[in-house]
Design a protein around this motif. Structure first.
Motif, PDB file in Angstrom:
ATOM      1  N   VAL A  71       0.836  -1.213   0.000  1.00  0.00           N
ATOM      2  CA  VAL A  71       0.000   0.000   0.000  1.00  0.00           C
ATOM      3  C   VAL A  71       0.869   1.262   0.000  1.00  0.00           C
ATOM      4  N   LEU A  72       2.029   1.217   0.655  1.00  0.00           N
ATOM      5  CA  LEU A  72       2.925   2.392   0.633  1.00  0.00           C
ATOM      6  C   LEU A  72       3.458   2.618  -0.784  1.00  0.00           C
ATOM      7  N   SER A  73       3.701   1.524  -1.509  1.00  0.00           N
ATOM      8  CA  SER A  73       4.182   1.639  -2.893  1.00  0.00           C
ATOM      9  C   SER A  73       3.123   2.309  -3.770  1.00  0.00           C
ATOM     10  N   ALA A  74       1.869   1.924  -3.579  1.00  0.00           N
ATOM     11  CA  ALA A  74       0.785   2.531  -4.361  1.00  0.00           C
ATOM     12  C   ALA A  74       0.671   4.013  -4.021  1.00  0.00           C
ATOM     13  N   GLY A  75       0.818   4.342  -2.728  1.00  0.00           N
ATOM     14  CA  GLY A  75       0.775   5.742  -2.308  1.00  0.00           C
ATOM     15  C   GLY A  75       1.896   6.541  -2.963  1.00  0.00           C
ATOM     16  N   LEU A  76       3.082   5.937  -3.001  1.00  0.00           N
ATOM     17  CA  LEU A  76       4.241   6.611  -3.611  1.00  0.00           C
ATOM     18  C   LEU A  76       3.971   6.923  -5.084  1.00  0.00           C
ATOM     19  N   LYS A  77       3.338   5.978  -5.774  1.00  0.00           N
ATOM     20  CA  LYS A  77       2.996   6.195  -7.190  1.00  0.00           C
ATOM     21  C   LYS A  77       2.013   7.366  -7.358  1.00  0.00           C
ATOM     22  N   MET A  78       1.300   7.690  -6.255  1.00  0.00           N
ATOM     23  CA  MET A  78       0.387   8.848  -6.282  1.00  0.00           C
ATOM     24  C   MET A  78       1.064  10.073  -5.656  1.00  0.00           C
ATOM     25  N   ASP A  79       2.417  10.040  -5.619  1.00  0.00           N
ATOM     26  CA  ASP A  79       3.225  11.155  -5.098  1.00  0.00           C
ATOM     27  C   ASP A  79       3.022  11.426  -3.609  1.00  0.00           C
ATOM     28  N   ASP A 137      18.669  -9.144   5.723  1.00  0.00           N
ATOM     29  CA  ASP A 137      17.729  -8.971   6.836  1.00  0.00           C
ATOM     30  C   ASP A 137      16.306  -9.109   6.267  1.00  0.00           C
ATOM     31  N   HIS A 138      15.373  -9.616   7.080  1.00  0.00           N
ATOM     32  CA  HIS A 138      14.032  -9.856   6.502  1.00  0.00           C
ATOM     33  C   HIS A 138      13.355  -8.563   6.075  1.00  0.00           C
ATOM     34  N   THR A 139      13.746  -7.424   6.690  1.00  0.00           N
ATOM     35  CA  THR A 139      13.116  -6.158   6.315  1.00  0.00           C
ATOM     36  C   THR A 139      13.538  -5.699   4.904  1.00  0.00           C
ATOM     37  N   GLU A 140      14.555  -6.359   4.343  1.00  0.00           N
ATOM     38  CA  GLU A 140      14.976  -6.025   2.966  1.00  0.00           C
ATOM     39  C   GLU A 140      14.024  -6.597   1.915  1.00  0.00           C
ATOM     40  N   ILE A 141      12.924  -7.188   2.353  1.00  0.00           N
ATOM     41  CA  ILE A 141      11.855  -7.611   1.433  1.00  0.00           C
ATOM     42  C   ILE A 141      11.424  -6.411   0.569  1.00  0.00           C
ATOM     43  N   VAL A 142      11.560  -5.203   1.135  1.00  0.00           N
ATOM     44  CA  VAL A 142      11.133  -4.001   0.412  1.00  0.00           C
ATOM     45  C   VAL A 142      11.909  -3.829  -0.904  1.00  0.00           C
ATOM     46  N   ARG A 143      13.135  -4.349  -0.962  1.00  0.00           N
ATOM     47  CA  ARG A 143      13.957  -4.161  -2.164  1.00  0.00           C
ATOM     48  C   ARG A 143      13.322  -4.825  -3.387  1.00  0.00           C
ATOM     49  N   LEU A 144      12.592  -5.918  -3.149  1.00  0.00           N
ATOM     50  CA  LEU A 144      11.906  -6.597  -4.256  1.00  0.00           C
ATOM     51  C   LEU A 144      10.917  -5.633  -4.908  1.00  0.00           C
ATOM     52  N   TYR A 145      10.160  -4.931  -4.061  1.00  0.00           N
ATOM     53  CA  TYR A 145       9.160  -3.986  -4.567  1.00  0.00           C
ATOM     54  C   TYR A 145       9.826  -2.760  -5.183  1.00  0.00           C
ATOM     55  N   GLU A 171      12.538  -2.632  -6.775  1.00  0.00           N
ATOM     56  CA  GLU A 171      13.027  -2.944  -8.121  1.00  0.00           C
ATOM     57  C   GLU A 171      11.884  -2.818  -9.135  1.00  0.00           C
ATOM     58  N   TRP A 172      10.718  -3.312  -8.755  1.00  0.00           N
ATOM     59  CA  TRP A 172       9.552  -3.197  -9.645  1.00  0.00           C
ATOM     60  C   TRP A 172       9.122  -1.743  -9.793  1.00  0.00           C
ATOM     61  N   LEU A 173       9.194  -0.991  -8.667  1.00  0.00           N
ATOM     62  CA  LEU A 173       8.752   0.413  -8.654  1.00  0.00           C
ATOM     63  C   LEU A 173       9.755   1.341  -9.344  1.00  0.00           C
ATOM     64  N   GLU A 174      11.027   0.918  -9.351  1.00  0.00           N
ATOM     65  CA  GLU A 174      12.160   1.756  -9.782  1.00  0.00           C
ATOM     66  C   GLU A 174      12.262   3.012  -8.913  1.00  0.00           C
ATOM     67  N   MET A 175      11.961   2.857  -7.651  1.00  0.00           N
ATOM     68  CA  MET A 175      12.024   3.957  -6.657  1.00  0.00           C
ATOM     69  C   MET A 175      12.305   3.347  -5.301  1.00  0.00           C
ATOM     70  N   GLU A 176      12.956   4.131  -4.427  1.00  0.00           N
ATOM     71  CA  GLU A 176      13.154   3.639  -3.063  1.00  0.00           C
ATOM     72  C   GLU A 176      12.037   4.136  -2.146  1.00  0.00           C
ATOM     73  N   LEU A 177      11.639   3.276  -1.220  1.00  0.00           N
ATOM     74  CA  LEU A 177      10.595   3.647  -0.267  1.00  0.00           C
ATOM     75  C   LEU A 177      11.272   4.323   0.921  1.00  0.00           C
TER      76      LEU A 177
END
Ligand code: NAD
Length: 300
Positions: A187-195, A277-285, A287-293
């Motif tokens: 959901v944070l990724s979707a929010g980011l796509k909406m700036d 670290d398990h919190t690096e799961i975000v890196r998968l997203y 890569e798809w987003l081409e943006m850092e959270l």
């Protein structure tokens, strides 16, 4: 009372240290000699093998990576079964497969000893301060006997059922935790796509109905600040959720999310490799987003 402790890793070392500091005599074993040395400096006596440890104590705690290592320590060459004294108690505090736990418990019972399972929730920080949650499965009297030792490690201790129940509750809890971390990142990724700034969005979620441990604790403390230092590896998370997934399948439970969740975590782990670290799961997203959270990412 003399306690034997096997597995002196990120969780085991602070737990063993607390037991020693509570005044128990402590005998330790780990295949990693550096960890053994650290514990010796903290006042523990070293054992050369699991079987040697079992000749000196009848109360043995295991804090090992998984059921494979627990099996090796119990049944392997120089394992506990070779020398265990009848009437011994083995407490498996690792996150293990409950079906393997029941099989090992039966083997130990045939030899005259008792196994209970007592996995923990809460990370390294809570292990250091003795504030873990401990969920116990197995013989009720043995559980009562072990409570004073468990109290040096945990703040909330609950007996949840027969042998293997602690491990069952633990892996199902971690499946839930793995699911809400993924959902929160999505959901944070979707929010980011909406700036929308992820930090601001998180603040709103955390005072709204979508909040969870990942939104309240993991995202701010390990992910948005790019530290990824929760000290719980992605390997271990994958191990836990695959045990939960296999168990759910074996029980033929109606559950649709675990399959997708397990696939995503394994995919992230394959990309990251050991040491992630398990919190690096975000890196998968990312890569798809081409943006850092991260805070302000909406402006970059
Ligand atoms: P870890 O990998 O840091 O430590 C495991 C230790 O076991 C290591 O020191 C290793 O050398 C030792 N070991 C492995 N095989 C052995 C063998 N055959 N004989 C003797 N020693 C052996 O793991 P950890 O993070 O401390 O986790 C331990 C358990 O606790 C796991 O089951 C994990 O799922 C669970 N857990 C971890 C956390 C966390 O935040 N790290 C939180 C809750 C539960």
């Amino acid at each position: 009372m003399k306690i034997g402790f096997i597995g002196l890793g990120r969780m085991g070392a602070p737990m063993a240290r607390r037991i020693r500091e509570a005044g128990y005599d402590l005998l330790v074993y780990d295949i990693n000699s550096a960890q053994m040395l650290i514990m010796q400096k903290a006042g523990a006596l070293p054992a050369k093998s699991a079987s040697m440890l079992a000749t000196h104590t009848k109360c043995i705690i295991l804090m090992l990576p998984d059921s494979q290592s627990v099996q090796a320590v119990v049944e392997g060459e120089q394992g506990l079964l070779a020398t265990l004294q009848p009437g011994s108690v083995i407490v498996d505090m690792s996150t293990s497969n409950p079906l393997v736990t029941r099989r090992l418990g039966a083997a130990l019972e045939r030899q005259g000893s008792i196994m209970i399972d007592a996995p923990v929730s809460g990370g390294v920080g809570k292990a250091e301060t003795g504030n873990l949650t401990i969920m116990v499965g197995g013989d009720e009297r043995t559980y009562q006997h072990m409570i004073p030792v468990l109290k040096t490690l945990g703040y909330y201790i609950e007996h949840v059922g027969p042998l293997g129940s602690g491990h069952t509750v633990k892996v199902l809890n971690n499946l839930l935790s793995a699911t809400h971390l993924l959902a929160t990142v999505e959901v944070l990724s979707a929010g980011l796509k909406m700036d929308i700034d992820p930090e601001k969005m998180l603040k709103v979620i955390n005072t709204s109905t979508g909040r969870n441990l990942s939104s309240e604790y993991k995202l701010p403390n390990f992910i948005l600040n790019r530290q990824f230092d929760s000290h719980f590896s992605m390997d271990l998370m994958c191990k836990d959720i695959s045990i939960a997934h296999d168990l759910i399948n074996a029980l033929k439970c109606p559950a649709f999310l675990p399959g997708v969740v397990t696939q995503l975590w394994y995919r992230a782990n394959e990309k990251g490799g050991r040491g992630y670290d398990h919190t690096e799961i975000v890196r998968l997203y990312e890569e798809w987003l081409e943006m850092e959270l991260k805070p302000g990412a909406n402006r970059s």
